[in-house]
Motif scaffolding. Sequence first.
Motif, mmCIF file in Angstrom:
data_model
loop_
_atom_site.group_PDB
_atom_site.id
_atom_site.type_symbol
_atom_site.label_atom_id
_atom_site.label_comp_id
_atom_site.label_asym_id
_atom_site.label_seq_id
_atom_site.Cartn_x
_atom_site.Cartn_y
_atom_site.Cartn_z
ATOM 1 N N THR A 50 7.438 -6.144 3.364
ATOM 2 C CA THR A 50 8.600 -5.943 2.496
ATOM 3 C C THR A 50 9.886 -6.379 3.194
ATOM 4 O O THR A 50 10.785 -6.934 2.569
ATOM 5 N N GLN A 51 9.945 -6.137 4.486
ATOM 6 C CA GLN A 51 11.143 -6.485 5.249
ATOM 7 C C GLN A 51 11.338 -7.992 5.361
ATOM 8 O O GLN A 51 12.452 -8.490 5.264
ATOM 9 N N ILE A 52 10.240 -8.732 5.560
ATOM 10 C CA ILE A 52 10.368 -10.161 5.842
ATOM 11 C C ILE A 52 10.262 -11.038 4.598
ATOM 12 O O ILE A 52 10.646 -12.203 4.631
ATOM 13 N N ALA A 53 9.735 -10.498 3.480
ATOM 14 C CA ALA A 53 9.504 -11.321 2.289
ATOM 15 C C ALA A 53 10.818 -11.848 1.726
ATOM 16 O O ALA A 53 11.803 -11.128 1.625
ATOM 17 N N ASP A 54 10.802 -13.101 1.350
ATOM 18 C CA ASP A 54 11.970 -13.738 0.739
ATOM 19 C C ASP A 54 11.977 -13.408 -0.754
ATOM 20 O O ASP A 54 11.078 -13.826 -1.491
ATOM 21 N N PRO A 55 12.971 -12.655 -1.258
ATOM 22 C CA PRO A 55 13.000 -12.273 -2.674
ATOM 23 C C PRO A 55 13.040 -13.461 -3.627
ATOM 24 O O PRO A 55 12.748 -13.316 -4.809
ATOM 25 N N ALA A 56 13.392 -14.634 -3.124
ATOM 26 C CA ALA A 56 13.446 -15.823 -3.981
ATOM 27 C C ALA A 56 12.100 -16.089 -4.646
ATOM 28 O O ALA A 56 12.034 -16.519 -5.787
ATOM 29 N N ILE A 57 11.012 -15.850 -3.931
ATOM 30 C CA ILE A 57 9.671 -15.964 -4.497
ATOM 31 C C ILE A 57 8.918 -14.688 -4.140
ATOM 32 O O ILE A 57 7.811 -14.729 -3.596
ATOM 33 N N GLY A 58 9.534 -13.552 -4.478
ATOM 34 C CA GLY A 58 9.037 -12.263 -4.019
ATOM 35 C C GLY A 58 7.580 -12.015 -4.310
ATOM 36 O O GLY A 58 6.806 -11.611 -3.441
ATOM 37 N N GLY A 59 7.144 -12.218 -5.583
ATOM 38 C CA GLY A 59 5.765 -11.954 -5.928
ATOM 39 C C GLY A 59 4.802 -12.812 -5.145
ATOM 40 O O GLY A 59 3.813 -12.335 -4.590
ATOM 41 N N THR A 60 5.083 -14.128 -5.073
ATOM 42 C CA THR A 60 4.202 -15.040 -4.350
ATOM 43 C C THR A 60 4.226 -14.769 -2.850
ATOM 44 O O THR A 60 3.189 -14.803 -2.184
ATOM 45 N N TYR A 61 5.388 -14.504 -2.317
ATOM 46 C CA TYR A 61 5.509 -14.257 -0.876
ATOM 47 C C TYR A 61 4.736 -12.999 -0.486
ATOM 48 O O TYR A 61 3.935 -12.998 0.461
ATOM 49 N N MET A 62 4.960 -11.913 -1.230
ATOM 50 C CA MET A 62 4.250 -10.674 -0.942
ATOM 51 C C MET A 62 2.751 -10.837 -1.154
ATOM 52 O O MET A 62 1.935 -10.303 -0.385
ATOM 53 N N THR A 63 2.376 -11.577 -2.184
ATOM 54 C CA THR A 63 0.957 -11.803 -2.445
ATOM 55 C C THR A 63 0.314 -12.591 -1.316
ATOM 56 O O THR A 63 -0.818 -12.301 -0.904
ATOM 57 N N LEU A 64 1.012 -13.602 -0.811
ATOM 58 C CA LEU A 64 0.488 -14.374 0.304
ATOM 59 C C LEU A 64 0.218 -13.481 1.502
ATOM 60 O O LEU A 64 -0.865 -13.509 2.091
ATOM 61 N N LEU A 65 1.193 -12.657 1.857
ATOM 62 C CA LEU A 65 1.043 -11.802 3.029
ATOM 63 C C LEU A 65 -0.056 -10.756 2.814
ATOM 64 O O LEU A 65 -0.877 -10.507 3.709
ATOM 65 N N ASN A 66 -0.069 -10.142 1.633
ATOM 66 C CA ASN A 66 -1.095 -9.132 1.352
ATOM 67 C C ASN A 66 -2.484 -9.735 1.240
ATOM 68 O O ASN A 66 -3.482 -9.109 1.615
ATOM 69 N N THR A 67 -2.549 -10.968 0.697
ATOM 70 C CA THR A 67 -3.838 -11.652 0.596
ATOM 71 C C THR A 67 -4.417 -11.931 1.970
ATOM 72 O O THR A 67 -5.612 -11.752 2.215
ATOM 73 N N LEU A 68 -3.574 -12.380 2.877
ATOM 74 C CA LEU A 68 -4.040 -12.641 4.241
ATOM 75 C C LEU A 68 -4.556 -11.362 4.886
ATOM 76 O O LEU A 68 -5.573 -11.368 5.583
ATOM 77 N N SER A 69 -3.852 -10.249 4.634
ATOM 78 C CA SER A 69 -4.297 -8.965 5.168
ATOM 79 C C SER A 69 -5.640 -8.561 4.572
ATOM 80 O O SER A 69 -6.549 -8.117 5.283
ATOM 81 N N ASN A 70 -5.784 -8.725 3.249
ATOM 82 C CA ASN A 70 -7.047 -8.389 2.594
ATOM 83 C C ASN A 70 -8.179 -9.296 3.054
ATOM 84 O O ASN A 70 -9.322 -8.839 3.242
ATOM 85 N N LEU A 71 -7.874 -10.573 3.235
ATOM 86 C CA LEU A 71 -8.897 -11.536 3.632
ATOM 87 C C LEU A 71 -9.476 -11.191 5.000
ATOM 88 O O LEU A 71 -10.670 -11.386 5.250
ATOM 89 N N GLY A 72 -8.631 -10.644 5.871
ATOM 90 C CA GLY A 72 -9.110 -10.263 7.191
ATOM 91 C C GLY A 72 -10.181 -9.191 7.140
ATOM 92 O O GLY A 72 -11.021 -9.099 8.050
ATOM 93 N N GLY A 73 -10.184 -8.367 6.069
ATOM 94 C CA GLY A 73 -11.216 -7.351 5.933
ATOM 95 C C GLY A 73 -12.340 -7.758 5.011
ATOM 96 O O GLY A 73 -13.362 -7.064 4.948
#
Length: 544
Positions: free
Chosen positions: A436-459
């Motif tokens: 949440t701290q580092i995500a760029d609000p300009a593409i908030g949904g995509t940015y957060m999804t990218l970061l969360n997807t990478l986290s989910n993919l690791g598991g």
Amino acid sequence: MSGVPHQLAKHDVKPFLLLVLLYFLQGVPVGLTFGTVPFLLKSMAKGTTFTQLGVFTMATYPYSMKILWSPIVDSIYSRKTGRRRSWIIPVQFLSGIILWILGTAISKNMVFSGVDDAYHGVNASSSNTASSELSISTLTICFLSLIALCATQDIAVDGWALEILSKESLSYASTAQTVGLNTGYFMSFTIFLAFNSADFMNRYIRAIPKDHGIISLSGYLKFSGALYLFVTVYLLFFTTENPTDAPALPTKKNDEKVDDFIDYNYDTNPAHTSLSGVYRSFFKVLKLPSVQSLMAIHLVSKLAFQCNEGATNLKLLERGFKREDLAVTVLIDFPFEIIFGYYVAKWSANVAYEKKAPMTTNKVVKFLVGEPGTLTPWLWGFLGRLTAAFLANVLIAYFPADGNITHGYFFMVIVQHLLGSFMSTVQFVGICAFHTQIADPAIGGTYMTLLNTLSNLGGTWPRLLILFMIDRFTKHACRYSNKIANATEEERCIAAGGEWLTIKDGYFVTNIFCITVGCLLYFGFIKRRAQQLQRLPQSSWQCR
């Protein structure tokens, strides 16, 4: 704004509660897919192998692939309905319908045959391997569709969280996600299994024993579907895309102060809302060195815990730990998850708002997690989950040979579960706060999804491999006439009057492998790289 946000801003309470509700709904199918269905397959269909359960984990893959369609969710919408509500409303409606249909199919034995037999007056018997294979393949397709919708909803809700909370309360988005997801997950996994168990109900609730629990799987799915539809109606008629009970941020004129007005994160740049613009921004994000480093951490960091979190409960069940006792141990975790999850979120939020963290003086702490920063809670969580994985080996190794569970052993199971689940929450909240701290609000949904997807993919990516390794390294033998002889199948051994024995349990080999790799990765790569990432300026994460 300066200082640490000790409490949620008053004007953000209603949006915060709405986010908790939406994340709660996501937790319902997640709890069913990640926990309940594998548990029921292993407990009811005795022939179900860990490899077959690994096949079912494919149903969780949409959470690790949602980045592929997140730019579409971010850019295609109805202006009248709103950028986020355009997706949340129809996706939740469709999810509710699928849950209801799936519940109906299960009640008629069209899917997962036999799981609710006790509720229909049928004497339930252990399913054979063939029927469990059919159930697994069918269930995988059904829940794959459901999780794909849930992942799509998650994209929209993550983006909405960055917009409907003001900047002073933005760090509480991770708190909403933690409380909501955990509550939905535990209701669909822990609480459901407890109330679905006849033994649990007869021992702790009922005065007159019965041969079934009080909640069937089909009934719970129908109830969840109705809840989805009810909330969807509420969203449609009683919510708007943006908060309306707070003053908008005005344009500052001369020396006029605007501190009393609320600053939201709305983005109106067409380059950031068009499909092509979002995809271009998405690829710019992927090219950022900081994001690539974070990607590497996410892809390897959860390998250490996969055997423990994917197989320990099932292995306890396989060894003879009673289903109702396991339900009790996990039920005890639930209040701790909610209470501690909230305070961990505040811890992460406070760290995120510190301008300069104090230097670490304790050499042991410095060796374990390095200098304090935004990712400090996440690093502590990693070590805690690693410890829980080691304790899992001890639990399985010292499982009572006679199957008699002592109070001391039961307490050990509770401690191991509590440590693992709590540290998982610490990591989840810590990394969500960082995202949440580092995500760029300009593409908030995509940015957060990218970061969360990478986290989910690791598991996700190691789970099938780990469960396969357990079966691969497990060795069986058939004993009869006081001799040991090789047998190709358990059924042949038992039919011949023999005893099917496990002479080498692949769980121990696999778990030790995971723990060893985890230690090497943590002290050789993860800790050092996390220290570097938390010191980077905000500009290092922006794609503009």
